[in-house]
Design an enzyme around this catalytic site. Structure first.
Site, PDB file in Angstrom:
ATOM      1  N   CYS A 174       4.176   1.263  -0.333  1.00  0.00           N
ATOM      2  CA  CYS A 174       3.149   1.584   0.194  1.00  0.00           C
ATOM      3  C   CYS A 174       3.332   2.943   1.063  1.00  0.00           C
ATOM      4  CB  CYS A 174       2.559   0.509   1.234  1.00  0.00           C
ATOM      5  SG  CYS A 174       0.986   1.075   2.093  1.00  0.00           S
ATOM      6  N   GLU A 175       2.639   4.004   0.448  1.00  0.00           N
ATOM      7  CA  GLU A 175       2.750   5.266   1.446  1.00  0.00           C
ATOM      8  C   GLU A 175       2.037   5.211   2.616  1.00  0.00           C
ATOM      9  OE1 GLU A 175      -1.212   7.890  -0.180  1.00  0.00           O
ATOM     10  OE2 GLU A 175       0.644   7.631  -1.673  1.00  0.00           O
ATOM     11  N   HIS A 176       1.354   4.246   3.150  1.00  0.00           N
ATOM     12  CA  HIS A 176       0.661   4.378   4.438  1.00  0.00           C
ATOM     13  C   HIS A 176       1.713   3.848   5.439  1.00  0.00           C
ATOM     14  CE1 HIS A 176      -3.375   3.737   2.284  1.00  0.00           C
ATOM     15  NE2 HIS A 176      -3.015   5.007   2.344  1.00  0.00           N
ATOM     16  N   HIS A 177       2.706   2.787   5.321  1.00  0.00           N
ATOM     17  CA  HIS A 177       3.449   2.296   6.146  1.00  0.00           C
ATOM     18  C   HIS A 177       4.949   2.281   5.756  1.00  0.00           C
ATOM     19  CE1 HIS A 177      -0.296   0.326   7.476  1.00  0.00           C
ATOM     20  NE2 HIS A 177       0.122   0.653   8.479  1.00  0.00           N
TER      21      HIS A 177
ATOM     22  N   GLN B 233      -1.614   0.859  -4.534  1.00  0.00           N
ATOM     23  CA  GLN B 233      -1.788   0.159  -5.816  1.00  0.00           C
ATOM     24  C   GLN B 233      -3.087   0.739  -6.734  1.00  0.00           C
ATOM     25  OE1 GLN B 233      -2.078  -3.967  -5.161  1.00  0.00           O
ATOM     26  NE2 GLN B 233      -3.142  -4.312  -6.965  1.00  0.00           N
TER      27      GLN B 233
ATOM     28  N   HIS C 235       1.490  -7.091  -0.331  1.00  0.00           N
ATOM     29  CA  HIS C 235       1.744  -6.063   0.368  1.00  0.00           C
ATOM     30  C   HIS C 235       2.410  -6.463   1.622  1.00  0.00           C
ATOM     31  CE1 HIS C 235      -0.476  -2.895  -2.116  1.00  0.00           C
ATOM     32  NE2 HIS C 235      -0.777  -3.824  -2.435  1.00  0.00           N
TER      33      HIS C 235
ATOM     34  N   CYS D  82       2.565  -4.840   4.130  1.00  0.00           N
ATOM     35  CA  CYS D  82       1.816  -4.282   5.366  1.00  0.00           C
ATOM     36  C   CYS D  82       0.688  -4.988   5.760  1.00  0.00           C
ATOM     37  CB  CYS D  82       1.285  -2.763   4.896  1.00  0.00           C
ATOM     38  SG  CYS D  82       0.131  -2.769   3.534  1.00  0.00           S
TER      39      CYS D  82
END
Length: 208
Positions: free
Chosen positions: A97-100, A138, A166, A168
């Site tokens: 995941c590119e956010h976390h 995703q 996920h 996260c």
């Protein structure tokens, strides 16, 4: 050499030329050391001495899709007068995941309606692997795979469904283990024809 073969080789060369630059391992190692210091750890203690190097090699692996154009795997097509749905389901993948920068893992299901040409079944799995091995969300991953198949294989329609868990959501924040995210992207006849879309869903989720 046939003109079509020359065009294919030229296209492959262009695809290879469009690859990203390799991972900067030394820069990652330095950044990991700084993170360890920032959270209050001692990067020089025995258990952490090799951690920056391990993490750098791990990132080089899990982000290797940044250095490969997935379209390369869809260049070799086979003439085949099959006009019904072709489905490869339960393609397992792991992405980040590119956010976390936490992993999400799951399965991809791909179905397409050939228009005189088919692609090797393993190539669809390779496309999933390449697209997954990037900082990802995703929703974009699903759309990217569908668009690649439409543009490179040129079928009458395509549908991609991805199911994933996920980290996260499961190990931080709301902490909901077992929660699954499902995304879909449909193109061509799979989008415009409800019966075709229903056929895809039935074939993917029919457990009998």
């Amino acid at each position: 050499m046939a003109k079509s073969e020359e065009m294919t080789l030229s296209k492959l060369a262009a695809l290879h030329a469009s690859e990203y630059q390799p991972v900067d391992v030394e820069r990652i190692k330095h950044a990991v050391r700084e993170i360890l210091l920032a959270v209050g750890e001692d990067p020089d203690r025995e258990g952490l001495l090799e951690t920056p190097d391990r993490v750098a090699r791990m990132y080089a692996e899990v982000f290797s899709g940044l250095h490969t154009n997935p379209a390369i795997h869809l260049q070799k097509l086979f003439t085949q007068k099959h006009d019904e749905m072709v489905i490869v389901k339960d393609i397992e993948f792991a992405s980040c995941c590119e956010h976390h920068l936490l992993p999400f893992t799951g399965k991809a299901h791909i179905g397409y309606l050939p228009d005189g040409k088919v692609v090797g079944l393993s190539k669809l799995a390779r496309v999933v692997d390449v697209v997954a091995k990037r900082p990802q969300v995703q929703e974009r991953m699903t759309e990217t795979i569908a668009d690649l198949i439409m543009s490179e294989v040129q079928p009458r329609g395509v549908g991609v469904i991805i199911e994933a868990s996920h980290s996260c959501m499961t190990i931080r924040g709301v902490r909901k283990p077992g929660a699954m995210t499902i995304t879909s992207a449909v193109r061509g006849l799979v989008k415009s024809n409800p019966m075709t879309r229903n056929e895809l869903m039935t074939l993917v989720y029919n457990k009998s």
